[in-house]
Structure formats: structure tokens, C-alpha cells
Design a protein around this motif. Sequence first.
Motif, PDB file in Angstrom:
ATOM      1  N   GLY A   1      53.057  43.094  47.758  1.00 23.20           N
ATOM      2  CA  GLY A   1      52.702  43.673  46.471  1.00 23.20           C
ATOM      3  C   GLY A   1      52.537  42.647  45.366  1.00 23.20           C
ATOM      4  O   GLY A   1      52.496  43.012  44.183  1.00 23.20           O
ATOM      5  N   ALA A   2      52.438  41.354  45.735  1.00 18.98           N
ATOM      6  CA  ALA A   2      52.234  40.297  44.735  1.00 18.98           C
ATOM      7  C   ALA A   2      50.734  40.177  44.467  1.00 18.98           C
ATOM      8  O   ALA A   2      50.020  39.451  45.165  1.00 18.98           O
ATOM      9  CB  ALA A   2      52.815  38.978  45.235  1.00 18.98           C
ATOM     10  N   ILE A   3      50.253  40.894  43.464  1.00 18.63           N
ATOM     11  CA  ILE A   3      48.820  40.970  43.188  1.00 18.63           C
ATOM     12  C   ILE A   3      48.250  39.607  42.821  1.00 18.63           C
ATOM     13  O   ILE A   3      47.144  39.239  43.252  1.00 18.63           O
ATOM     14  CB  ILE A   3      48.551  41.986  42.062  1.00 18.63           C
ATOM     15  N   THR A   4      49.001  38.826  42.030  1.00 15.87           N
ATOM     16  CA  THR A   4      48.508  37.508  41.625  1.00 15.87           C
ATOM     17  C   THR A   4      48.292  36.608  42.839  1.00 15.87           C
ATOM     18  O   THR A   4      47.257  35.942  42.965  1.00 15.87           O
ATOM     19  CB  THR A   4      49.500  36.838  40.662  1.00 15.87           C
ATOM     20  N   THR A   5      49.271  36.594  43.732  1.00 21.60           N
ATOM     21  CA  THR A   5      49.150  35.790  44.949  1.00 21.60           C
ATOM     22  C   THR A   5      47.982  36.269  45.802  1.00 21.60           C
ATOM     23  O   THR A   5      47.196  35.469  46.321  1.00 21.60           O
ATOM     24  CB  THR A   5      50.449  35.867  45.765  1.00 21.60           C
ATOM     25  N   PHE A   6      47.847  37.575  45.926  1.00 18.55           N
ATOM     26  CA  PHE A   6      46.768  38.154  46.726  1.00 18.55           C
ATOM     27  C   PHE A   6      45.397  37.760  46.183  1.00 18.55           C
ATOM     28  O   PHE A   6      44.527  37.288  46.924  1.00 18.55           O
ATOM     29  CB  PHE A   6      46.913  39.673  46.749  1.00 18.55           C
ATOM     30  N   LEU A   7      45.202  37.916  44.871  1.00 17.06           N
ATOM     31  CA  LEU A   7      43.899  37.623  44.269  1.00 17.06           C
ATOM     32  C   LEU A   7      43.592  36.127  44.307  1.00 17.06           C
ATOM     33  O   LEU A   7      42.445  35.715  44.541  1.00 17.06           O
ATOM     34  CB  LEU A   7      43.861  38.134  42.830  1.00 17.06           C
ATOM     35  N   LEU A   8      44.611  35.290  44.064  1.00 16.14           N
ATOM     36  CA  LEU A   8      44.402  33.837  44.053  1.00 16.14           C
ATOM     37  C   LEU A   8      43.884  33.350  45.402  1.00 16.14           C
ATOM     38  O   LEU A   8      42.854  32.671  45.478  1.00 16.14           O
ATOM     39  CB  LEU A   8      45.709  33.130  43.709  1.00 16.14           C
ATOM     40  N   TYR A   9      44.588  33.701  46.466  1.00 17.12           N
ATOM     41  CA  TYR A   9      44.203  33.185  47.788  1.00 17.12           C
ATOM     42  C   TYR A   9      42.976  33.900  48.340  1.00 17.12           C
ATOM     43  O   TYR A   9      42.204  33.309  49.104  1.00 17.12           O
ATOM     44  CB  TYR A   9      45.389  33.300  48.755  1.00 17.12           C
TER      45      TYR A   9
END
Length: 271
Positions: A100-108
Motif C-alpha cells: 500500500g506504499a503508493i509513492t514507492t509503487f509509482l516511483l518504481y
Amino acid sequence: MPSSADMSTTLDRILDAAADNLRIAKILVQMGLDPNNVTYDAIYNRLLEIFLHNITLANMFALVGAIFFVATLLTQTMVPLRVANMIGCAFFAIFGALTGAITTFLLYLLMVPINAYRLRQMLVLVKKARNATKGDTSMEWLKPFMTERKYRKGDVLFKKDDVANEMLLTVTGTFLVTEFGLEVPPGRLMGELGFLTPDNRRTATIECIEDGHVLTITYEKLLEIYFQNPQFGYYFLVLTSQRLLENLARAESALVQIKSAQQPAAASGKN
């Protein structure tokens, strides 16, 4: 030599002294250990328990992503580096989605197509360099790595024995190799031999005889591309060798024409 019992006693004393330290005691409490009763077996069992407790699907994806990230640091050439980076970013993106870490998901997730684009760019570069060795001597495949420069009639691009630090590709206009009287039309390479000479000196003078523009690439950039992909470097050397042979053939042809023109003049002089 000290006995194993003495060594065990020494290690226990070290642990007791460490446990008396306030900071270490807090760490032990956070790990679920009793600072007043610390042994190596207790620490090992607790760390193993923490490790097993954190084996989740998301963490497994993060672990695989970390392995591929380390692989990018060990890779020496660009193509496998891009592939490893893409795979690692994909696993980290899945990790971000599962946790559920949206920032991590979008970055990678964003880094995957960026690496894919760069990988495709390098593969196309190598493919076109390979085609060049089979007869297609066009250098337009280097355009994405070059910068534009304009020249007017009468401009001298460089002189013989000047220090060479870049290669040029003609796009429009006409240029003249003054030492040989050879015209360089659009789509031809200039200054590549300076890249190969030991002292990086120009082997001829180039003058603009018709307004036009060229694309330039520095030797540092060529070296960077070469070290990123040695296969490209091999094909580039083959290509420049073909250019050198073409220049030699033109010079021999011009020499034959000069000799042919001199023979009738010499014969008429004898008569």
C-alpha cells in the motif's frame, strides 16, 4: 592458548557489559530480549524468529528487487544493467502495491518504461552499427546522441593538425577537404579519424563551401557509448575502417587521374 570455557566466559562478560549500556539495553528490549539475561543463543533465536515472522509475499518481492539492484552495481555494460534495473524496479513496484506504499509503487513503476526506452535506444544503436558493417554506411543512427551546429560559406570547421575533440555528420550544405579537393556532401562523416589517431590531431582541413549544418558528437561521448556497450565499439571501428578505405580509394583514383593528365602533356613536350 585459552580454553573454550575461558572464551565462553569472556564472551558472556562482553555481553553483560554491553547489556549494561543504556542504548544497547533499549535495543535488546525492543527486540524482546531481557537485558539482564542475554546469551548468544537467545540473540540468534530471536533474530531467526524475527526473520521468519517477516517472510511475507511483499517482502519476498522486495528481496528479489534488492538482488537485481545489487546486480546493476556489479554490471559493467549498459544493456544488462538496464535489463537488471527494469526487473528490479518491477519487483519493487509490486512490493509497493502489496504494502500500500503508493509513492514507492509509482516511483518504481515510472522507472520501468524509462529504462525500457533507454534499453531500446541502445539496442537500436548496436543494430544499426551492425548494419553499417554490412554495407549501410549511413551514420544517421547517431543523431540522438549528437548536437546541431550551423556553418556559412567560407567558414573553416577545423584545420589540419588542430587538436580534435569531436566528430561531425553533415546534414545540409557542402564541405571541402582542401588538401585533396574533395567535396563532402550531406550524410557523410567528418573528423572520425582524429578519434583514432594517438595524438587526436586533425588529418585535413575542412571548409564550408555551401551554407549548411552538421551534427556533432564529442569523443568523450563516443567513449562513453563504447564503454557502455563494447559491441557498439567494435562495429564503430569496423565502420570507420570502411570510411578510411573509401578515402584511400578516392585518393588513389585522384592520383591516377593526375598521372593520366600528365602523360599527354609530357608526350607533347617531347614532340
